[in-house]
Design an enzyme around this catalytic site. Structure first.
Site, PDB file in Angstrom:
ATOM      1  N   THR A 143       0.843  -1.192   0.000  1.00  0.00           N
ATOM      2  CA  THR A 143       0.000   0.000   0.000  1.00  0.00           C
ATOM      3  C   THR A 143       0.878   1.243   0.000  1.00  0.00           C
ATOM      4  O   THR A 143       1.912   1.279   0.669  1.00  0.00           O
ATOM      5  CB  THR A 143      -0.947   0.105   1.233  1.00  0.00           C
ATOM      6  OG1 THR A 143      -1.350   1.463   1.403  1.00  0.00           O
ATOM      7  CG2 THR A 143      -0.303  -0.336   2.512  1.00  0.00           C
ATOM      8  N   ILE A 144       0.468   2.241  -0.734  1.00  0.00           N
ATOM      9  CA  ILE A 144       1.218   3.497  -0.708  1.00  0.00           C
ATOM     10  C   ILE A 144       0.997   4.208   0.620  1.00  0.00           C
ATOM     11  O   ILE A 144       1.787   5.054   1.007  1.00  0.00           O
ATOM     12  CB  ILE A 144       0.848   4.448  -1.870  1.00  0.00           C
ATOM     13  CG1 ILE A 144      -0.616   4.894  -1.797  1.00  0.00           C
ATOM     14  CG2 ILE A 144       1.155   3.830  -3.209  1.00  0.00           C
ATOM     15  CD1 ILE A 144      -0.903   6.117  -2.651  1.00  0.00           C
ATOM     16  N   ASP A 145      -0.099   3.855   1.321  1.00  0.00           N
ATOM     17  CA  ASP A 145      -0.445   4.588   2.549  1.00  0.00           C
ATOM     18  C   ASP A 145       0.430   4.225   3.747  1.00  0.00           C
ATOM     19  O   ASP A 145       0.426   4.931   4.748  1.00  0.00           O
ATOM     20  CB  ASP A 145      -1.914   4.327   2.919  1.00  0.00           C
ATOM     21  CG  ASP A 145      -2.886   4.996   1.962  1.00  0.00           C
ATOM     22  OD1 ASP A 145      -2.421   5.678   1.030  1.00  0.00           O
ATOM     23  OD2 ASP A 145      -4.102   4.839   2.141  1.00  0.00           O
ATOM     24  N   GLY A 188      -3.915   9.188   1.427  1.00  0.00           N
ATOM     25  CA  GLY A 188      -3.753   8.885   2.843  1.00  0.00           C
ATOM     26  C   GLY A 188      -5.135   8.937   3.457  1.00  0.00           C
ATOM     27  O   GLY A 188      -5.591   9.968   3.916  1.00  0.00           O
ATOM     28  N   ARG A 189      -5.799   7.800   3.356  1.00  0.00           N
ATOM     29  CA  ARG A 189      -7.206   7.704   3.754  1.00  0.00           C
ATOM     30  C   ARG A 189      -7.364   7.923   5.268  1.00  0.00           C
ATOM     31  O   ARG A 189      -8.075   8.815   5.693  1.00  0.00           O
ATOM     32  CB  ARG A 189      -7.670   6.301   3.360  1.00  0.00           C
ATOM     33  CG  ARG A 189      -9.043   5.899   3.738  1.00  0.00           C
ATOM     34  CD  ARG A 189      -9.389   4.619   3.027  1.00  0.00           C
ATOM     35  NE  ARG A 189      -9.751   4.890   1.654  1.00  0.00           N
ATOM     36  CZ  ARG A 189     -10.953   5.283   1.243  1.00  0.00           C
ATOM     37  NH1 ARG A 189     -11.924   5.418   2.103  1.00  0.00           N
ATOM     38  NH2 ARG A 189     -11.196   5.512  -0.013  1.00  0.00           N
ATOM     39  N   ARG A 284      -4.119  28.621  -4.250  1.00  0.00           N
ATOM     40  CA  ARG A 284      -4.322  27.673  -5.355  1.00  0.00           C
ATOM     41  C   ARG A 284      -4.284  26.259  -4.799  1.00  0.00           C
ATOM     42  O   ARG A 284      -3.560  25.974  -3.845  1.00  0.00           O
ATOM     43  CB  ARG A 284      -3.235  27.825  -6.422  1.00  0.00           C
ATOM     44  CG  ARG A 284      -3.276  29.147  -7.167  1.00  0.00           C
ATOM     45  CD  ARG A 284      -4.492  29.231  -8.093  1.00  0.00           C
ATOM     46  NE  ARG A 284      -4.466  30.439  -8.903  1.00  0.00           N
ATOM     47  CZ  ARG A 284      -4.980  31.606  -8.553  1.00  0.00           C
ATOM     48  NH1 ARG A 284      -5.570  31.745  -7.376  1.00  0.00           N
ATOM     49  NH2 ARG A 284      -4.912  32.645  -9.366  1.00  0.00           N
ATOM     50  N   ARG A 293       0.089   6.633  -7.341  1.00  0.00           N
ATOM     51  CA  ARG A 293       0.057   5.162  -7.358  1.00  0.00           C
ATOM     52  C   ARG A 293       0.626   4.587  -8.642  1.00  0.00           C
ATOM     53  O   ARG A 293       0.685   3.367  -8.815  1.00  0.00           O
ATOM     54  CB  ARG A 293      -1.392   4.678  -7.190  1.00  0.00           C
ATOM     55  CG  ARG A 293      -1.944   4.927  -5.822  1.00  0.00           C
ATOM     56  CD  ARG A 293      -2.864   3.854  -5.329  1.00  0.00           C
ATOM     57  NE  ARG A 293      -3.762   3.276  -6.304  1.00  0.00           N
ATOM     58  CZ  ARG A 293      -5.072   3.107  -6.113  1.00  0.00           C
ATOM     59  NH1 ARG A 293      -5.629   3.545  -4.992  1.00  0.00           N
ATOM     60  NH2 ARG A 293      -5.810   2.526  -7.005  1.00  0.00           N
TER      61      ARG A 293
HETATM   62  O1  F6P Z   1      -5.546   2.709   0.010  1.00  0.00           O
HETATM   63  C1  F6P Z   1      -4.714   3.358  -0.862  1.00  0.00           C
HETATM   64  C2  F6P Z   1      -5.394   4.515  -1.497  1.00  0.00           C
HETATM   65  O2  F6P Z   1      -4.421   5.047  -2.302  1.00  0.00           O
HETATM   66  C3  F6P Z   1      -6.000   5.566  -0.564  1.00  0.00           C
HETATM   67  O3  F6P Z   1      -5.071   6.479  -0.076  1.00  0.00           O
HETATM   68  C4  F6P Z   1      -7.070   6.168  -1.432  1.00  0.00           C
HETATM   69  O4  F6P Z   1      -8.099   6.760  -0.686  1.00  0.00           O
HETATM   70  C5  F6P Z   1      -7.561   4.994  -2.170  1.00  0.00           C
HETATM   71  O5  F6P Z   1      -6.464   4.128  -2.327  1.00  0.00           O
HETATM   72  C6  F6P Z   1      -8.183   5.330  -3.516  1.00  0.00           C
HETATM   73  O6  F6P Z   1      -8.538   4.142  -4.127  1.00  0.00           O
HETATM   74  P1  F6P Z   1      -9.346   3.979  -5.496  1.00  0.00           P
HETATM   75  O7  F6P Z   1      -9.450   5.305  -6.144  1.00  0.00           O
HETATM   76  O8  F6P Z   1      -8.541   3.003  -6.282  1.00  0.00           O
HETATM   77  O9  F6P Z   1     -10.646   3.430  -5.085  1.00  0.00           O
END
Ligand code: F6P
Length: 366
Positions: A143-145, A188-189, A284, A293
């Site tokens: 995961t990138i998060d 970053g959810r 802005r 990603r």
């Molecule tokens: O869980 C990784 C993540 O990059 C979150 O930070 C983001 O909210 C989510 O994926 C977005 O996922 P998608 O647009 O693929 O549903």
């Protein structure tokens, strides 16, 4: 002669740079064992459910050189949770059903001896559920998060921070030219790791993350102080999941069958809040979104992903199922899937990195 064994590999959830490097690492290490054949399921477990199945043999030609490529050659989805499988009803609504037992049965009928599931927190919860139903499964975190607590780092995170920092650097020069306030929104959810690292790497004045709800008046004060003392421009990094102390996150409905609400747009909300609170500077907004990603993984992420792939095969050869590979204290190791999914990796608001950032003068709006 030893009986040929079959390994099934899949990628689930959102993609991230480094998935192909894991797939290649797994395939190369497993092919060294003469009695193992490696297959990939297309689009997470959906490749197993499809009629006919969508499975590809991961031969040398399929995996050669893919470690440098972003995305996943196996494709992925966040709408294929077998424990909570979305089924569209005749009236267009979606109902969720548990297909995990059916899935385990099918995988066994197809002659697979083991499965490696590459995915984040949600995917590893699925791995755990399938392990409990008798599947020989091993998890690889991604995961990138960077929000899995069992591993010091997930691959993809470093690449995302690099992409965000490169963009941030570009915004700094234009902010300076125009004496503007620039707001850059990153992914970053629930965890603010990307924002925090980008803020330090890029030299932001303000960093807003989900773990530390912000007070808009404090941010306005910080901005004004820069203009009053003649420094002028301000660069802000904000996580998509950040919110004001008395506020809510900015979300829209997820796409049909997805279990998540879709985040994005908090930069615009912050911009409005700043104006409403009396911020006179020109503002802005930039929403980075999915560029974080995509693309080629950094060398660090390629190495981490490859080592995770090799380790997953080693666990399999030892018969050590029900585990997820990890990076802990600079060593590649593993934990049980249960441990892997029991805690989320939040940024600690009193932790060292936040304190260090505050020591540099970065405001979190708290
Ligand atoms: O869980 C990784 C993540 O990059 C979150 O930070 C983001 O909210 C989510 O994926 C977005 O996922 P998608 O647009 O693929 O549903």
């Amino acid at each position: 002669m030893e009986k040929t064994k079959k390994l099934l590999v899949l990628t689930g959830g959102g993609d991230c740079p480094g998935l192909n490097a894991v797939i290649r690492g797994i395939a190369k290490r497993a092919r060294k064992e003469k009695n193992w054949e490696v297959y990939g399921s297309i689009e997470a477990f959906n490749g197993v459910f499809s009629e006919p199945t969508e499975l590809i043999k991961l031969t040398r030609s399929k995996t050669a050189g893919i470690h440098v490529r972003g995305g996943t050659i196996l494709k992925t989805t966040n709408k294929g949770n077998p424990v909570h499988f979305p089924v569209t009803q005749p009236d267009g609504t979606v109902k969720f059903i548990d297909r995990s037992e059916e899935l385990v049965k099918r995988i066994k009928e197809l002659g697979f001896d083991a499965v490696i599931n590459i995915g984040g927190d949600g995917s590893q919860k699925i791995s755990q559920a399938l392990y409990k139903r008798g599947l020989n499964i091993i998890g690889v975190p991604k995961t990138i998060d960077n929000d899995l607590s069992a591993t010091d780092m997930t691959f993809g995170f470093q690449t995302a921070v690099q992409i965000a920092t490169d963009s941030f650097d570009k915004l700094v020069t234009t902010a300076e030219s125009h004496d503007r306030v620039m707001i850059m929104e990153v992914m970053g959810r629930d965890a603010g790791w990307i924002a925090l690292h980008t803020a330090i790497a890029g030299g932001a004045e303000i960093c807003l993350i989900p773990e530390i709800p912000y007070d808009i008046q404090k941010i306005v004060k910080k901005i004004q102080s820069r203009y009053i003392n003649g420094q002028g421009f301000v660069n802000i990094v904000i996580s998509e999941g950040a919110k004001a102390k008395d506020g809510t996150i900015v979300s829209s409905q997820g796409s049909k069958g997805s279990e998540h609400v879709r985040l994005g747009g908090v930069a615009y909300q912050l911009s409005k809040q700043l104006k409403d609170a009396g911020c006179e500077a020109e503002i802005r907004e930039t929403v980075l979104g999915h560029v974080q990603r995509g693309g080629s993984p950094t060398a660090f992420d390629r190495v981490l992903a490859t080592l995770f792939g090799v380790k997953a095969v080693e666990l399999l050869l030892e018969g050590n199922f029900g585990r997820m590979v990890t990076l802990k204290n600079n060593a590649i190791s593993s934990v049980t899937l249960e441990e892997a999914t029991e805690r989320y990796n939040f940024v600690e608001k009193d932790g060292y990195i936040v304190k260090a950032a505050k020591g540099l003068g970065i405001s979190f709006g708290d």
